[in-house]
Design an enzyme around this catalytic site. Sequence first.
Site, PDB file in Angstrom:
ATOM      1  N   GLY A   1       0.719  -1.697   0.286  1.00 42.52           N
ATOM      2  CA  GLY A   1      -0.438  -0.172  -0.005  1.00 42.52           C
ATOM      3  C   GLY A   1       1.194   1.230  -0.268  1.00 42.52           C
ATOM      4  O   GLY A   1       0.856   1.698  -0.634  1.00 42.52           O
TER       5      GLY A   1
ATOM      6  N   GLN B   1      -7.856   2.456   4.955  1.00 42.67           N
ATOM      7  CA  GLN B   1      -8.742   1.653   5.962  1.00 42.67           C
ATOM      8  C   GLN B   1     -10.123   1.267   6.024  1.00 42.67           C
ATOM      9  O   GLN B   1     -10.753   1.338   6.539  1.00 42.67           O
ATOM     10  CB  GLN B   1      -8.587   2.493   7.083  1.00 42.67           C
ATOM     11  CG  GLN B   1      -7.345   3.221   8.074  1.00 42.67           C
ATOM     12  CD  GLN B   1      -6.628   1.741   8.884  1.00 42.67           C
ATOM     13  OE1 GLN B   1      -7.719   0.754   8.744  1.00 42.67           O
ATOM     14  NE2 GLN B   1      -5.731   1.772   8.767  1.00 42.67           N
TER      15      GLN B   1
ATOM     16  N   HIS C   1      -3.256  -6.431   2.722  1.00 45.15           N
ATOM     17  CA  HIS C   1      -3.122  -7.160   4.021  1.00 45.15           C
ATOM     18  C   HIS C   1      -4.366  -6.581   5.159  1.00 45.15           C
ATOM     19  O   HIS C   1      -4.687  -6.819   6.374  1.00 45.15           O
ATOM     20  CB  HIS C   1      -1.607  -7.294   4.598  1.00 45.15           C
ATOM     21  CG  HIS C   1      -0.947  -5.669   4.919  1.00 45.15           C
ATOM     22  ND1 HIS C   1      -0.972  -5.177   5.949  1.00 45.15           N
ATOM     23  CD2 HIS C   1      -0.430  -5.219   4.258  1.00 45.15           C
ATOM     24  CE1 HIS C   1      -0.710  -4.684   6.291  1.00 45.15           C
ATOM     25  NE2 HIS C   1       0.241  -3.865   5.457  1.00 45.15           N
TER      26      HIS C   1
ATOM     27  N   CYS D   1       6.376   7.564  22.911  1.00 41.36           N
ATOM     28  CA  CYS D   1       7.183   6.326  23.804  1.00 41.36           C
ATOM     29  C   CYS D   1       7.532   5.011  23.280  1.00 41.36           C
ATOM     30  O   CYS D   1       8.633   3.929  22.776  1.00 41.36           O
ATOM     31  CB  CYS D   1       6.977   6.119  25.377  1.00 41.36           C
ATOM     32  SG  CYS D   1       5.227   5.732  25.788  1.00 41.36           S
TER      33      CYS D   1
END
Lengths: 89, 378
Positions: B69, B178, B197, B321
């Site tokens: 993609g 999406q 996928h 993080c």
Amino acid sequence: MTSRQTSEEDVGQAPALTIDALGKKCPIPIIMLAERINHVPLNGVVAVLADDPAAFTDIPAWCRLKSHRHVASHELPQGGWAIHVRRNY
Amino acid sequence: MAYFDAASTEPLHPQAREALISALDAGWADPARLYGSARRAKMLLEQARSEIAEVLGCRSDELSFTASGTQAVHLGVLGALRGRRRAGRRLVVSAAEHSSVLHAGQVHEAEGGSMETVGVGRTGVVDLEAFGAAVRAEGTALACLQSANHEVGTVQPVAEAAGLCAGAGVPLLVDAAQTAGRGPVPPGWSLLAASAHKWGGPAGVGVLAVRKGTRWRSPLPEDERERRRVPGFENVPAVVAAAAALRAVAAEAEREGARLAALVDRVRAEVPRLVPDVEVIGEPVARVPHIVTFSCLYVEGEALLTELDRAGFSVSSGSSCTASTLRPSHVLEAMGVLTHGNVRVSLPRGASEADVDRFLAVLPDAVRRIREEAGVKL
């Protein structure tokens, strides 16, 4: 990423408290701010010094969620920002 | 173990697995050659192309297969900019686009072009007025807008944006990664990119559709493959499996989408009730069925992912993080929402109600423990 401010007339107010969170990763600067905001009088300003890029977004977002006021974020010469927050209640 | 990271990748659909295995035997030869096994591979490839084209709402000859993609987006963006070079060198994108769009834009900038980023509102919806003004500006060669955001699930007003682009004579590239296979692609696009996928096909298959009449010039060295749009030997078995998966998920999309949307509704409603100081992020109604994102105040995103993993949940996060770059997600930044303590739950096909209930049962304690360990007394 430059400084931003929400209102011109608020900007001049000197901080009643400065929190040094330089070198600290989010959420620590936010936790420090939340613990200490009541150490300044009502309408007083807290300056949070932070250089974690997340703080630039997260402190204004915290203000919105907690109904305090994000006054302005000023870039610091050494990197990071002084993020000014006014205690609303 | 409950897998709640479908927005990263959907588990392989059983029909895709079956198709893949049989196509490994039947479709291995070079589809560009003229002997029997090659003609069979070619037939499988073209059959898959026409099935995928039908679901995506385009013609077979408009559709090319890419290696991913991301590659479809790169080729779509850079190829359209090259093809429109005489019209100008301005690229317009929304601030919430997938990094593949922004990375292609950075290459364009490095080559002397410009990229204008249009902001999004608090729920992630692009500012249509600003988008319209940006595409009307002199020298705009291409605009890009995702069908829905991959991190927060917000659906973008693609049909309206397409109208604005058409009015300005600017092609619109829609990144439908999406939503492909989950519902119809809004009309009006000039280029469309998606990834197999994400709809339950295998990795290694992207799709790029270029509408007839849209100017496009390959940014890569050309060969005779994929109508000169994508160089290199086609992965016929994977393409066949991608088509099988798309056919299967599209057939059940309406029912399964409604089921997942109800589960997401429950997460959206329950998380703020069960966990203090949490912000649920993204559009509450105009959203894809399978994604829900929230941020927990005073919580480190990585610590929360670790706790949830220990409890048997695979979720992802836009917190800094958890990123290799140590920067928060550009999508969350653009929305101006909390970036720390961020969790994205994205439900795969068949996600069970019991697993969602169990997630809601373990989350409050996980958050409480992390806050306690961090010494949060608020």
